[in-house]
Write a protein that holds these residues in place. Structure first.
Motif, PDB file in Angstrom:
ATOM      1  N   SER A 199       0.817  -1.207   0.000  1.00 17.45           N
ATOM      2  CA  SER A 199       0.000   0.000   0.000  1.00 17.45           C
ATOM      3  C   SER A 199       0.856   1.265   0.000  1.00 17.45           C
ATOM      4  CB  SER A 199      -0.945  -0.007   1.202  1.00 17.45           C
ATOM      5  OG  SER A 199      -1.823   1.090   1.159  1.00 17.45           O
ATOM      6  N   HIS A 252       0.155   5.900  -7.069  1.00 20.73           N
ATOM      7  CA  HIS A 252      -1.012   5.060  -7.358  1.00 20.73           C
ATOM      8  C   HIS A 252      -1.936   5.056  -6.133  1.00 20.73           C
ATOM      9  CE1 HIS A 252       1.300   3.881 -10.808  1.00 20.73           C
ATOM     10  NE2 HIS A 252       2.205   3.230 -10.093  1.00 20.73           N
ATOM     11  N   ASP A 255      -5.279   5.362  -5.633  1.00 22.48           N
ATOM     12  CA  ASP A 255      -6.480   4.520  -5.603  1.00 22.48           C
ATOM     13  C   ASP A 255      -6.111   3.068  -5.306  1.00 22.48           C
ATOM     14  OD1 ASP A 255      -8.124   6.656  -6.129  1.00 22.48           O
ATOM     15  OD2 ASP A 255      -8.221   6.300  -8.297  1.00 22.48           O
ATOM     16  N   MET A 256      -5.041   2.596  -5.941  1.00 20.13           N
ATOM     17  CA  MET A 256      -4.603   1.231  -5.688  1.00 20.13           C
ATOM     18  C   MET A 256      -4.135   1.078  -4.243  1.00 20.13           C
ATOM     19  SD  MET A 256      -1.663  -1.073  -7.615  1.00 20.13           S
ATOM     20  CE  MET A 256      -2.207  -0.483  -9.226  1.00 20.13           C
ATOM     21  N   ARG A 264      -5.203   2.685  -1.629  1.00 20.03           N
ATOM     22  CA  ARG A 264      -6.382   2.620  -0.751  1.00 20.03           C
ATOM     23  C   ARG A 264      -7.064   1.256  -0.873  1.00 20.03           C
ATOM     24  NH1 ARG A 264      -7.040   7.731  -3.242  1.00 20.03           N
ATOM     25  NH2 ARG A 264      -6.358   9.440  -1.874  1.00 20.03           N
ATOM     26  N   ASP A 265      -7.143   0.728  -2.095  1.00 18.03           N
ATOM     27  CA  ASP A 265      -7.757  -0.588  -2.289  1.00 18.03           C
ATOM     28  C   ASP A 265      -6.996  -1.662  -1.516  1.00 18.03           C
ATOM     29  OD1 ASP A 265      -9.682   0.472  -3.944  1.00 18.03           O
ATOM     30  OD2 ASP A 265      -8.672  -0.111  -5.811  1.00 18.03           O
ATOM     31  N   ASN A 308      -3.624   9.154   2.578  1.00 18.52           N
ATOM     32  CA  ASN A 308      -4.322  10.400   2.261  1.00 18.52           C
ATOM     33  C   ASN A 308      -3.476  11.633   2.543  1.00 18.52           C
ATOM     34  OD1 ASN A 308      -6.642   9.012   1.459  1.00 18.52           O
ATOM     35  ND2 ASN A 308      -7.424   8.895   3.561  1.00 18.52           N
TER      36      ASN A 308
END
Length: 243
Positions: free
Chosen positions: A208, A216, A218-219, A221-222, A243
């Motif tokens: 992460s 990246h 969005d990745m 956070r996923d 964030n």
């Protein structure tokens, strides 16, 4: 009276510390004969003792692969030798040990493939430097070379019906991160979660944070959201960091 697992571990490490290699290897085999599976942590400790010098590693290989080796030879003892060479950063010797498994009639196990992934990570950092948080990307040819080696390990797992462990996924994802293959790392973690493997929280953090570092978000956070499903609990600190 049955000797306990912890007693076997103490004896094995005592022999390893005092450089009594045949006795150490013999105790490992005895441990398996008594129905215990030597842990990854134990094999790493033995490997570390073996890796103190090249002479000890060569001697270990000689007695394991010699003609009169039946009472010392097992997947666990060869895994210790394999990882010993890996810790010494002798990558070719480590893979030579792996290549000898079939010739010696041994079947690789989950420790074998986990150690191989870790050794491939050592090899990658030796060739390209430490890639954690690197701002540049490796070339396609460089990546493909390592991916080909990864595929050998994955094929071994498929052919031998070897189930991946949480330790395997950690080493696999760490290696993928070093190559900048973050999407592949995410897919690996999703596979682990779907197979109900309780991942190490450090594995989630590793992927992460490195995704976020390369932009990246969005990745990242996923991946962070996978933590709870993976048995690591919610990770609000990780999400705040992204964030």
């Amino acid at each position: 009276y049955k000797i306990s697992e912890s007693m076997f571990e103490d004896v094995i490490l005592s022999f390893a510390a005092s450089r009594q290699v045949p006795q150490c290897l013999g105790a490992l085999v005895d441990m398996e004969t008594n129905g215990y599976v030597p842990s990854r942590e134990l094999l790493r400790k033995v490997a570390k003792k073996l890796s103190y010098d090249d002479k000890r590693l060569r001697y270990t290989q000689h007695i394991l692969t010699g003609d009169d080796n039946a009472n010392l030879l097992s997947t666990a003892t060869m895994n210790s030798l394999l990882m010993g060479y890996g810790m010494k950063k002798n990558i070719q010797a480590a893979f030579d040990v792996f290549d000898s498994f079939q010739e010696l009639g041994l079947k690789p196990d989950s420790n074998t493939v986990t150690f191989l992934m870790e050794i491939l990570y050592f090899s990658t950092t030796m060739r390209f430097g430490r890639r954690s948080y690197a701002k540049d990307s490796l070339g396609r040819e460089e990546i493909d070379d390592v991916v080909g080696e990864i595929d050998v390990v994955l094929s071994t797992m498929k052919e031998g019906d070897i189930e991946p462990t949480r330790h395997f996924y950690h080493e696999y994802v760490r290696l993928l991160c070093s190559l900048g293959l973050f999407e592949d790392g995410k897919l690996a973690l999703e596979e682990a979660v779907s197979n109900n493997i309780n991942l190490q929280v450090g594995t989630i953090f590793l992927l992460s944070v490195q995704c976020a570092h390369r932009g990246h978000f969005d990745m990242a956070r996923d991946v962070a959201r996978l933590a709870q499903t993976a048995g690591c609990g919610k990770q609000p600190t990780l999400l705040r960091r992204i964030n």
